[in-house]
Design a protein around this motif. Structure first.
Motif, short mmCIF file in Angstrom:
data_model
loop_
_atom_site.label_atom_id
_atom_site.label_comp_id
_atom_site.label_asym_id
_atom_site.label_seq_id
_atom_site.Cartn_x
_atom_site.Cartn_y
_atom_site.Cartn_z
N ALA A 40 0.82 -1.06 -0.04
CA ALA A 40 0.05 0.03 -0.04
C ALA A 40 0.62 1.29 0.06
O ALA A 40 1.90 1.16 0.56
CB ALA A 40 -0.71 0.26 1.24
N PRO A 41 0.34 2.35 -0.53
CA PRO A 41 1.17 3.80 -0.51
C PRO A 41 1.64 3.95 1.05
O PRO A 41 0.73 3.76 1.95
CB PRO A 41 0.15 4.58 -0.87
CG PRO A 41 -1.03 3.87 -1.62
CD PRO A 41 -0.90 2.47 -1.01
N THR B 194 1.83 1.50 -4.71
CA THR B 194 1.47 2.83 -5.32
C THR B 194 -0.01 2.96 -5.10
O THR B 194 -0.72 1.89 -5.09
CB THR B 194 1.94 2.91 -6.94
OG1 THR B 194 1.16 1.96 -7.57
CG2 THR B 194 3.48 2.73 -6.94
N SER B 195 -0.50 4.12 -5.17
CA SER B 195 -1.92 4.38 -5.37
C SER B 195 -2.69 3.77 -6.20
O SER B 195 -3.80 3.19 -6.08
CB SER B 195 -2.13 5.68 -5.37
OG SER B 195 -1.67 6.68 -4.09
N GLU B 196 -2.23 3.85 -7.48
CA GLU B 196 -2.73 3.24 -8.73
C GLU B 196 -2.85 1.58 -8.59
O GLU B 196 -3.91 0.98 -8.87
CB GLU B 196 -2.10 3.34 -9.98
CG GLU B 196 -2.77 2.92 -11.28
CD GLU B 196 -1.85 3.29 -12.43
OE1 GLU B 196 -2.44 2.64 -13.43
OE2 GLU B 196 -0.79 3.67 -12.45
N TYR C 206 -2.54 -0.09 -5.74
CA TYR C 206 -3.31 -0.59 -4.55
C TYR C 206 -4.91 -0.56 -4.96
O TYR C 206 -5.48 -1.37 -4.51
CB TYR C 206 -3.04 0.78 -3.58
CG TYR C 206 -3.79 0.21 -2.18
CD1 TYR C 206 -3.14 -0.45 -1.26
CD2 TYR C 206 -5.05 1.09 -1.81
CE1 TYR C 206 -3.95 -0.77 0.17
CE2 TYR C 206 -5.63 0.82 -0.96
CZ TYR C 206 -5.19 -0.17 0.26
OH TYR C 206 -6.06 -0.45 1.32
N ALA C 207 -5.23 0.51 -5.64
CA ALA C 207 -6.61 0.46 -6.01
C ALA C 207 -6.94 -0.61 -6.83
O ALA C 207 -8.19 -1.50 -6.58
CB ALA C 207 -7.04 1.91 -6.72
N LYS D 273 -8.88 6.28 1.86
CA LYS D 273 -8.48 5.50 1.01
C LYS D 273 -9.24 4.04 0.77
O LYS D 273 -9.77 3.39 -0.09
CB LYS D 273 -6.99 4.88 0.85
CG LYS D 273 -6.43 4.56 1.60
CD LYS D 273 -4.92 4.16 1.36
CE LYS D 273 -4.30 3.23 2.30
NZ LYS D 273 -4.09 3.59 3.59
#
Length: 418
Positions: free
Chosen positions: A57-58, A97-99, A101-102, A152
């Motif tokens: 995760a970020p 990264t956020s991308e 992780y999503a 998030k």
């Protein structure tokens, strides 16, 4: 079809149930004397359909550096000269990264929600009991920063239609009355009300008994030495007795040991053992014990009610295939539970550790391989029981050549490329 399943943990046994239900002739092989005697034996007791997130995760790399200097760290790293460990860690960092992780969380939630529906159906079909409760998971925040960072996860839950509720201090106490004794230590929480709890060992044994009544054969106490592969097709299994068990399909559900079996055949499965620990504590004061599962976000430790016991489980130790019981890890479990729920007899607690089979992106590997008739159902990490029923149904559809009820295009080994 004659199907051989390698591994009698919760993943192997649920796979056996659905494959037998679909009409296949199933044999399960395991080196232990019975089902669920390794990683499934004393896990945290969570069935976390909503509290379901990748470890990658970020912010994790930064947090990991801080954890290295904490007395009660949720992550312990014991580096060694091990290419598999290094490769896995690099891949995991690339997913922080956020991308990514999503994407990973959405994929995990899809499979977990499918498992939620499947488990409810299985329970209705079999009437098995396992100290189950359906009162949700409370992710407990001790600091405002933790509460703010949960945004998030709230976003991902909302996007996938997973019920949730952000609670203040009083809301947490309403859900878990014993927290009133330590109200000054918490600021709020994130409730996922569809989550469940229970004893995975009891569940797996009860389901194995049901499988046996359906004609599933269990072959315990037998070491799996290798696969029989001819002309690019899996034909069977070799055990320590030298017997070759011929099959139409072979399912590898060996958890952390799956990559070791597959490596001689050129299959690079990015699964690595991440060790977890647990304490099982007799309850002496129910008014100071949890009602369901509380996830102590500071220490990444789950505190779960299992009948007249408290199961405390968590931490991530990257140390290879070691299963020792270090006293420092026990102190961390004891610190978390005694700080929040001092309602058990720590002196009478049973201490345990198990090797969770983790993938770098958090999602298990389910489906076919480049060897015909060889299938995988492994890599579930900390969420093996949570995802077990959905994973088993996906596997059964893949083995039987049917279209699954959910999108499975990103669950197989092919998502890692060649």
């Amino acid at each position: 079809m004659k199907v051989t399943i390698l591994g009698a943990g919760v993943i192997g046994v649920t796979s056996a149930y659905y494959l037998a239900k679909a009409g296949h002739q199933v044999t399960v092989i395991d080196r232990q004397s019975g089902p669920a005697l390794e990683t499934s034996f004393a896990n945290a007791g969570e069935v976390s359909f909503g509290y379901c997130s990748p470890w990658a995760a970020p912010g994790i790399p930064r947090k990991a550096l801080k954890w290295l200097f904490m007395e009660h760290a949720p992550l312990v790293l014991r580096p060694k000269v091990d290419y598999a460990m290094l490769s896995w860690m690099v891949r995991m960092l690339l997913n922080c990264t956020s991308e990514r992780y999503a994407i990973n969380k959405s994929r995990m939630l899809r499979l977990a929600d499918y498992s939620r529906v499947s488990l409810a159906e299985l329970r209705a079909e079999t009437s098995i009991a396992y100290d189950e409760r359906m009162q949700g998971t409370l992710q407990l925040f001790r600091t405002q920063a933790q509460l703010d960072a949960s945004a998030k996860d709230v976003k991902a839950l909302a996007a996938d239609g997973i019920p949730y509720d952000v609670l203040d201090r009083e809301g947490c106490i309403r859900m878990e009355p014993a927290l009133r004794h330590v109200s000054d230590k918490i600021v709020g929480g994130l409730l996922t009300p569809k989550d469940e709890t229970g004893d995975c060992f009891k569940f797996t044994n009860a389901l194995a008994a049901k499988c046996a009544s359906m004609g599933v054969a269990f072959d315990y106490g037998r070491q799996i030495k290798g696969l029989v592969v001819e002309a690019g097709q899996a034909k069977g299994v070799v055990t320590d007795t030298g017997t070759v068990l011929l099959s139409d399909a072979v399912v590898v559900a060996l958890g952390s040991y799956s990559p070791l079996l597959l490596k001689p055949f050129g299959i690079k499965l990015p699964v690595y053992p991440v060790k977890g620990y647990s304490l099982t504590i007799p309850i002496t004061d129910a008014s100071r014990a949890p009602e369901s599962t509380v996830m102590d976000e500071t220490y990444k430790i789950a505190i779960t009610r299992l009948g007249d016991r408290i199961r405390v489980g968590g931490m991530a130790e990257i140390s290879g295939y070691t299963n020792d019981l270090g006293p420092a890890r026990r102190k961390t479990l004891e610190h978390s539970v005694s700080d929040l729920f001092p309602g058990g007899d720590l002196k009478a607690a049973n201490y345990w550790s198990g090797l969770r089979p983790m993938t770098p992106d958090g999602t298990p590997v389910i489906g076919a391989t480049n060897i015909r008739n060889l299938f995988l159902n492994t890599g579930h990490g900390t969420l093996g029981w949570t995802m077990s029923t959905g994973s088993a149904r996906v596997l059964t559809d893949v083995v039987g050549g049917r279209k699954a009820d959910i999108d499975v295009s990103d669950l197989s080994l092919s998502r890692y490329g060649r």
